[in-house]
Design an enzyme around this catalytic site. Structure first.
Site, mmCIF file in Angstrom:
data_model
loop_
_atom_site.group_PDB
_atom_site.id
_atom_site.type_symbol
_atom_site.label_atom_id
_atom_site.label_comp_id
_atom_site.label_asym_id
_atom_site.label_seq_id
_atom_site.Cartn_x
_atom_site.Cartn_y
_atom_site.Cartn_z
ATOM 1 N N CYS A 81 0.854 -0.953 -0.056
ATOM 2 C CA CYS A 81 -0.113 0.046 -0.065
ATOM 3 C C CYS A 81 0.281 1.688 -0.045
ATOM 4 C CB CYS A 81 -0.859 -0.154 0.791
ATOM 5 S SG CYS A 81 -2.041 -1.338 1.399
ATOM 6 N N HIS A 135 -1.536 6.612 3.054
ATOM 7 C CA HIS A 135 -1.266 5.783 3.747
ATOM 8 C C HIS A 135 -1.176 5.865 4.970
ATOM 9 C CE1 HIS A 135 -0.919 1.299 4.443
ATOM 10 N NE2 HIS A 135 0.000 1.813 5.942
#
Length: 491
Positions: A81, A135
């Site tokens: 991610c 993130h």
């Protein structure tokens, strides 16, 4: 003399107008300022209807693809991610950002970076973040306040993912254990079907917030860059039961390529450690045969749940009459394994780890509903959006705008896409992968740059062909392309 000068000026004006019209016709640029709806989806692999997965119930993703352009061969730079999102939002590759994991953040590593939303903000856009865009972390906010006109909206941590009595009782049992016997993360099983409304889950709340935000932006006389980040189908695979019901248990089967590719080197794999951080999953060994179908079913259910939330946002965009002035881009931050290649989750350089959906819909597209097989990379999203919205391209960018593909999807384009993954260990090893039209080639190096593994795969990825003498010339050619790097592969 005055008449002659007047005629010359008129001729010059007409010539300039003809040139301008030619440029407008030949380039896929759109009247500025366009709004941007920037949709990020966590862990989304191209197992959706518009990518040929007939078993998937994804009507809204399919609708968006039918109204725009679908990129069949889009690749992330790192299949996890945080590094993937940082490459998209900075327009820089991982070797430049220096970020290969979820513990380091873009602004800390590149203090002077001009992010994609920041670039739009600097050019008069209202930039807003809803859900997971950068993130997020408990230790350091991943929202990057410099990128946004207002504080990023996020539903906070811990998420409310589990609702059933069985899940809650399981966590209570874990908490009742002596401290030295408790797992590091007190989590229930990695899947759950609950009789709860959509809005009980983070993505349902994000959709509601996005609708409210679009309604507000409609009243403001400024272009906007609205980033909406959906977290499903990220683990745990928990969503309302009605989405599980779309995929009957007897329709779920293990993939045909569930075995590890033959002759593949050790660094190509991991031990499914992300999945093992959830309750009921064994700490070691094979993922139980009885559990695997529930994981696959839960993943598919979560994709359909996310798709429904996307549909709510797109419907509101249409209802408000904003579609005609809004460019929409949707991307999954990386691919995902559901038992294929002997793996679960992401964090690989395989095709399933690095390839993810990408679609773009812009007002007045003459190629709406078409698709392209051109190789594109997520690092290309930044320059593409900037070009389509008539913004200058910052010097930091390391991708190529794929705006020309919107005009001619079958034109010659990149020779290769590049991905990489830093496999943790003692020592860690870096895997660098190049994807061409026909092949995937990967090299693994230790910190001293010793070659510790090589991979060559055709489309099946069932056997590593790197040591097969019949493919020595292919290996030699691809090794040269990998060494030459991404600049040599640009269109």
């Amino acid at each position: 003399m005055a008449i002659l000068i007047s005629r010359l000026r008129h001729m010059a004006f007409r010539s300039a107008l003809i040139i301008l019209c030619a440029i407008t016709i030949s380039l896929p640029l759109f009247s500025a300022p366009l709004n941007v709806l920037f949709i990020a989806v966590d862990d989304l692999r191209p197992e959706i209807g518009c990518y040929g997965a007939a078993h998937m119930q994804t009507p809204h993703l399919d609708r968006l693809a039918a109204q725009g352009m679908l990129f069949e061969r889009a690749y992330c730079q790192v299949a996890v991610c945080n590094p993937s999102r940082n490459s998209v939002l900075s327009g820089c590759r991982p070797d430049t950002t220096g970020i290969f994991d979820n513990q380091h953040f873009l602004r800390g590593e590149m203090p002077q970076v001009l992010t994609l939303p920041q670039h739009f903000k600097n050019h008069g856009y209202t930039t807003l973040s809803l859900g997971k865009v950068f993130h997020h972390s408990d230790r350091e906010p991943g929202d990057d306040p410099q990128s946004w006109s207002e504080p990023a909206w996020y539903h906070g941590q811990p998420y409310r993912h589990w609702f059933t009595k069985a899940s809650l009782d399981y966590v209570k049992q874990l908490k009742a254990l002596p401290k030295d016997k408790q797992p590091k993360q007190l989590r229930a099983a990695p899947f759950e079907a609950a009789d709860e409304p959509d809005e009980a889950y983070p993505d349902g709340q994000t959709a509601v917030k996005a609708i409210e935000t679009l309604q507000r932006l409609k009243t403001e006389a400024k272009p906007f860059f609205l980033a909406v980040g959906f977290v499903k189908p990220h683990l745990p695979f928990t969503c309302p039961r009605k989405y599980w019901d779309l995929y009957p248990a007897d329709s779920i089967h293990m993939p045909a390529n569930a075995a590890r590719p033959e002759n593949a080197p050790g660094p190509a794999f991991h031990n499914n450690y992300e999945l093992r951080s959830y309750g009921t999953v064994p700490e070691n060994g094979k993922i139980p045969d009885a559990m695997a179908p529930h994981l696959i079913r839960g993943y598919r259910a979560c994709v359909s749940f996310m798709d429904a939330q996307l549909g709510k946002v797109l419907d509101e965009l249409d209802r408000l009459g904003l579609r005609e002035s809004t460019l929409i881009v949707l991307w999954g931050d990386h691919g995902y394994h559901l038992g294929e290649n002997g793996l679960w989750t992401k964090m690989t350089n395989f095709e399933l780890g690095t390839r993810s959906p990408l679609m773009l819909c812009a007002p007045g597209m003459k190629t709406a509903g078409q698709r392209t097989k051109a190789l594109v990379e997520f690092v290309d999203i930044y320059p593409t959006l900037a070009e389509l919205c008539s913004l200058p391209l910052p010097k930091q960018l390391e991708g190529a705008s794929f705006a020309p593909l919107l005009e001619k999807p079958d034109r010659e384009w990149k020779k290769a896409a590049f991905s990489q993954y830093l496999r943790p260990g003692k020592p860690p090893v870096m895997g660098r992968s190049i994807r061409t039209r026909d092949w995937r080639y990967t090299e693994w190096h230790d910190p001293k740059q010793n070659l510790v593994g090589t991979e060559l795969y055709d489309a099946a990825e069932s056997k590593n062909l790197a040591d097969d003498p019949a493919y020595s010339e292919v290996v030699k050619q691809l090794a040269g392309q990998l060494k030459a790097g991404w600049k040599a592969a640009q269109p």
